[in-house]
Design a protein around this motif. Structure first.
Motif, PDB file in Angstrom:
ATOM      1  N   LEU A   2       0.824  -1.212   0.000  1.00  0.00           N
ATOM      2  CA  LEU A   2       0.000   0.000   0.000  1.00  0.00           C
ATOM      3  C   LEU A   2       0.858   1.262   0.000  1.00  0.00           C
ATOM      4  CD1 LEU A   2      -2.929   1.196   0.390  1.00  0.00           C
ATOM      5  CD2 LEU A   2      -2.503   1.049   2.855  1.00  0.00           C
ATOM      6  N   GLN A   3       2.135   1.127   0.281  1.00  0.00           N
ATOM      7  CA  GLN A   3       2.980   2.289   0.543  1.00  0.00           C
ATOM      8  C   GLN A   3       3.090   3.284  -0.613  1.00  0.00           C
ATOM      9  OE1 GLN A   3       6.645   1.885   2.675  1.00  0.00           O
ATOM     10  NE2 GLN A   3       5.993  -0.017   3.676  1.00  0.00           N
ATOM     11  N   PRO A   4       3.199   2.862  -1.872  1.00  0.00           N
ATOM     12  CA  PRO A   4       3.300   3.881  -2.939  1.00  0.00           C
ATOM     13  C   PRO A   4       2.108   4.835  -2.944  1.00  0.00           C
ATOM     14  CG  PRO A   4       3.972   1.751  -3.785  1.00  0.00           C
ATOM     15  CD  PRO A   4       3.407   1.505  -2.411  1.00  0.00           C
ATOM     16  N   PHE A   5       0.898   4.307  -2.816  1.00  0.00           N
ATOM     17  CA  PHE A   5      -0.288   5.168  -2.798  1.00  0.00           C
ATOM     18  C   PHE A   5      -0.348   5.975  -1.504  1.00  0.00           C
ATOM     19  CE2 PHE A   5      -5.019   5.663  -2.255  1.00  0.00           C
ATOM     20  CZ  PHE A   5      -5.187   6.571  -3.281  1.00  0.00           C
ATOM     21  N   LYS A   6       0.018   5.362  -0.393  1.00  0.00           N
ATOM     22  CA  LYS A   6       0.040   6.079   0.888  1.00  0.00           C
ATOM     23  C   LYS A   6       1.031   7.237   0.850  1.00  0.00           C
ATOM     24  CE  LYS A   6       2.710   4.508   4.060  1.00  0.00           C
ATOM     25  NZ  LYS A   6       3.637   5.648   4.333  1.00  0.00           N
ATOM     26  N   ASN A   7       2.196   6.982   0.305  1.00  0.00           N
ATOM     27  CA  ASN A   7       3.211   8.036   0.271  1.00  0.00           C
ATOM     28  C   ASN A   7       2.814   9.183  -0.656  1.00  0.00           C
ATOM     29  OD1 ASN A   7       4.772   6.517   2.028  1.00  0.00           O
ATOM     30  ND2 ASN A   7       5.999   5.581   0.399  1.00  0.00           N
ATOM     31  N   ARG A   8       2.068   8.876  -1.691  1.00  0.00           N
ATOM     32  CA  ARG A   8       1.638   9.939  -2.609  1.00  0.00           C
ATOM     33  C   ARG A   8       0.531  10.798  -2.010  1.00  0.00           C
ATOM     34  NH1 ARG A   8      -1.940  10.705  -7.152  1.00  0.00           N
ATOM     35  NH2 ARG A   8      -2.837   8.620  -6.994  1.00  0.00           N
ATOM     36  N   THR A   9      -0.371  10.190  -1.253  1.00  0.00           N
ATOM     37  CA  THR A   9      -1.527  10.922  -0.737  1.00  0.00           C
ATOM     38  C   THR A   9      -1.349  11.400   0.705  1.00  0.00           C
ATOM     39  OG1 THR A   9      -2.561   8.809  -0.139  1.00  0.00           O
ATOM     40  CG2 THR A   9      -3.138   9.768  -2.277  1.00  0.00           C
ATOM     41  N   ARG A  10      -0.417  10.839   1.453  1.00  0.00           N
ATOM     42  CA  ARG A  10      -0.059  11.260   2.819  1.00  0.00           C
ATOM     43  C   ARG A  10      -1.285  11.388   3.742  1.00  0.00           C
ATOM     44  NH1 ARG A  10       3.212  16.487   1.114  1.00  0.00           N
ATOM     45  NH2 ARG A  10       1.526  16.449  -0.436  1.00  0.00           N
ATOM     46  N   PRO A  11      -2.003  10.309   3.972  1.00  0.00           N
ATOM     47  CA  PRO A  11      -3.176  10.399   4.849  1.00  0.00           C
ATOM     48  C   PRO A  11      -2.783  10.598   6.311  1.00  0.00           C
ATOM     49  CG  PRO A  11      -2.743   8.125   4.297  1.00  0.00           C
ATOM     50  CD  PRO A  11      -1.810   8.943   3.450  1.00  0.00           C
ATOM     51  N   ASP A  12      -3.681  11.237   7.076  1.00  0.00           N
ATOM     52  CA  ASP A  12      -3.479  11.380   8.520  1.00  0.00           C
ATOM     53  C   ASP A  12      -3.993  10.162   9.270  1.00  0.00           C
ATOM     54  OD1 ASP A  12      -2.468  14.122   8.438  1.00  0.00           O
ATOM     55  OD2 ASP A  12      -4.497  14.666   7.818  1.00  0.00           O
ATOM     56  N   LEU A  13      -4.984   9.501   8.698  1.00  0.00           N
ATOM     57  CA  LEU A  13      -5.555   8.300   9.301  1.00  0.00           C
ATOM     58  C   LEU A  13      -5.686   7.229   8.217  1.00  0.00           C
ATOM     59  CD1 LEU A  13      -8.652   9.843  11.182  1.00  0.00           C
ATOM     60  CD2 LEU A  13      -6.373   9.494  12.126  1.00  0.00           C
ATOM     61  N   ILE A  14      -5.464   5.980   8.597  1.00  0.00           N
ATOM     62  CA  ILE A  14      -5.761   4.853   7.715  1.00  0.00           C
ATOM     63  C   ILE A  14      -6.670   3.903   8.483  1.00  0.00           C
ATOM     64  CG2 ILE A  14      -4.875   2.925   6.374  1.00  0.00           C
ATOM     65  CD1 ILE A  14      -2.275   4.366   6.009  1.00  0.00           C
ATOM     66  N   ALA A  15      -7.891   3.758   7.999  1.00  0.00           N
ATOM     67  CA  ALA A  15      -8.851   2.828   8.591  1.00  0.00           C
ATOM     68  C   ALA A  15      -8.807   1.534   7.789  1.00  0.00           C
ATOM     69  CB  ALA A  15     -10.248   3.423   8.573  1.00  0.00           C
ATOM     70  N   MET A  16      -8.391   0.453   8.446  1.00  0.00           N
ATOM     71  CA  MET A  16      -8.244  -0.830   7.766  1.00  0.00           C
ATOM     72  C   MET A  16      -9.314  -1.806   8.237  1.00  0.00           C
ATOM     73  SD  MET A  16      -4.155  -1.548   7.684  1.00  0.00           S
ATOM     74  CE  MET A  16      -3.010  -0.437   6.853  1.00  0.00           C
ATOM     75  N   GLN A  17      -9.796  -2.614   7.297  1.00  0.00           N
ATOM     76  CA  GLN A  17     -10.686  -3.726   7.600  1.00  0.00           C
ATOM     77  C   GLN A  17      -9.965  -5.028   7.265  1.00  0.00           C
ATOM     78  OE1 GLN A  17     -11.971  -1.418   4.908  1.00  0.00           O
ATOM     79  NE2 GLN A  17     -12.083  -0.002   6.641  1.00  0.00           N
ATOM     80  N   ASP A  18     -10.459  -6.123   7.819  1.00  0.00           N
ATOM     81  CA  ASP A  18      -9.772  -7.421   7.680  1.00  0.00           C
ATOM     82  C   ASP A  18      -8.321  -7.299   8.139  1.00  0.00           C
ATOM     83  OD1 ASP A  18     -11.704  -9.190   6.932  1.00  0.00           O
ATOM     84  OD2 ASP A  18     -11.301  -9.095   4.787  1.00  0.00           O
ATOM     85  N   ALA A  19      -8.118  -6.654   9.263  1.00  0.00           N
ATOM     86  CA  ALA A  19      -6.764  -6.388   9.759  1.00  0.00           C
ATOM     87  C   ALA A  19      -6.693  -6.649  11.257  1.00  0.00           C
ATOM     88  CB  ALA A  19      -6.367  -4.951   9.440  1.00  0.00           C
ATOM     89  N   SER A  20      -7.174  -7.801  11.682  1.00  0.00           N
ATOM     90  CA  SER A  20      -7.216  -8.128  13.113  1.00  0.00           C
ATOM     91  C   SER A  20      -5.818  -8.117  13.731  1.00  0.00           C
ATOM     92  CB  SER A  20      -7.841  -9.507  13.308  1.00  0.00           C
ATOM     93  OG  SER A  20      -9.141  -9.564  12.769  1.00  0.00           O
ATOM     94  N   GLY A  21      -5.676  -7.399  14.864  1.00  0.00           N
ATOM     95  CA  GLY A  21      -4.436  -7.416  15.637  1.00  0.00           C
ATOM     96  C   GLY A  21      -3.232  -6.842  14.934  1.00  0.00           C
TER      97      GLY A  21
END
Length: 397
Positions: free
Chosen positions: A163-182
């Motif tokens: 996910l990092q290329p898109f994350k680094n381009r958009t620089r979100p303050d929060l990332i809400a993930m689903q199907d990500a237990s623990g």
């Protein structure tokens, strides 16, 4: 009598022509007479052109009307009818193929019908497929205390794609993930996610944040069993508490696979009083439960006293009845400030109709009236099962 009859016995007898053959012969005779005369040939050609034009014109008008009726049926009935529910999940690009095939003959044969078909197709494109004909916004950094950018991402079936290329381009303050237990502790301080100082998880939901997370709780709805379909996180946004709901409703995948055998037709054939009415009722239970569940979630979020952002995988295509339950109460970030189609599922495919990409939008970011959507960007090309969506929200004064 000997068989076959000899020639002498057969010469004086002639079998009468069957009525259909006689009518056919008379028709051919009349056609030959008309073709033998110049004026008759001209009138015949004019009549053929006239009826051909009417055929293409009425076909184009009928298909234009069907597109508009389907659009309205999805929005106002949608998942309340299992046939329409099934059609919601199919590639909608396929519905524009007959429109293109009818358009060119209609242009030459019946231009008013061609104009109506073009208008209906554009209405379907913009309202049935949520296409926004605006350039994609450049992601701009958030202003502390004024705006915040939030990403939603269903991590399940990510196919080891980063996910990092898109994350680094958009620089979100929060990332809400689903199907990500623990996953919270693993992301904190991990390489590539150092900008997030805070993380919490509850049930299958994980939130990464640049801002302090005050609390996290699973959202349970009266009358609905576990697992929870959402989690509520309270974030300290520069001194203002805001509520972020991460949502993941039940997938209809198994139900839709069952429908492929023909059960989706119960929505049409199982009308009240028919032999298939009970089959329709039995298959409708799943969708009725989903509708009731999303209404309960909407009412729960509407009662929240804090500024609200909803993020997640709703497993409900845009333009359907379930999507409308939420979008009529909250602002859909893509519909407000997105670009293009914003399709998020099912990632990279082999479907030629969708050109090998996703064909529906089921991952969303919504907000209440406390926020204004500044921009919204959907991840363009990563072959994960779900594509991420990020939007910037500005807190209204």
């Amino acid at each position: 009598m000997a068989w076959p009859p000899n020639r002498r016995e057969d010469e004086g007898s002639a079998s009468p022509l069957p009525p259909l053959s006689g009518w056919f012969d008379k028709g051919l005779k009349r056609l030959g007479e008309r073709l033998a005369d110049d004026d008759s040939r001209h009138r015949l050609r004019a009549s053929a052109r006239r009826w051909t034009g009417r055929l293409w014109g009425w076909s184009a008008l009928a298909y234009a009307l069907s597109l508009l009726l389907l659009l309205g049926g999805w929005r106002w009935i949608g998942e309340k009818n299992l046939t329409l529910a099934f059609l919601l999940y199919l590639p909608r690009q396929a519905l524009l193929i007959p429109s293109a095939a009818l358009l060119f003959p209609a242009i030459f044969c019946h231009r008013p019908a061609a104009i109506v078909l073009v208008v209906a197709s554009l209405v379907f494109l913009f309202f049935g497929m949520d296409f926004r004909a605006v350039p994609e916004s450049a992601p701009s950094p958030s202003e502390p205390g004024l705006s915040i950018s939030v990403m939603t991402y269903n991590r399940g079936q990510h196919r080891n794609q980063s996910l990092q290329p898109f994350k680094n381009r958009t620089r979100p303050d929060l990332i809400a993930m689903q199907d990500a237990s623990g996953r919270a502790s693993g992301y904190l301080g991990s390489e590539g996610y150092e900008e997030f100082s805070y993380a919490l998880d509850v049930a299958e939901f994980t939130l990464l944040s640049r801002y302090p997370i005050r609390s996290a709780e699973a959202v349970t709805l009266p009358g609905h069993s576990t697992p929870p379909i959402a989690a509520r996180f309270v974030v300290d946004f520069s001194g203002t508490d805001v509520a972020v709901y991460s949502v993941h409703t039940v997938s209809p995948r198994d139900t839709l696979l069952y429908y492929r055998r023909g059960a989706f037709l119960y929505g049409i054939l199982g009308f009240p009083g028919s032999p298939l009415a009970e089959q329709r009722r039995a298959n409708q239970v799943f969708w009725d439960r989903r509708i009731d569940e999303i209404r309960s979630l909407r009412d729960r979020v509407l009662a929240d006293p804090l500024p609200v952002i909803l993020a997640g995988d709703f497993n409900a295509p845009a333009g359907g009845y379930i999507h409308g339950i939420v979008s009529r109460s909250f602002h859909d970030a893509h519909a407000t400030a997105g670009s293009g189609f914003g399709f998020t599922f099912p990632g990279t495919t082999r479907n030629p109709i969708s050109l090998g990409g996703p064909w529906m939008r089921i991952d969303y970011l919504f907000c209440d009236d406390s926020w204004r959507v500044v921009w919204c960007i959907t991840e363009p090309d990563r072959p994960s099962q779900h594509r991420a969506v990020v939007a910037k929200f500005e807190l209204r004064k």
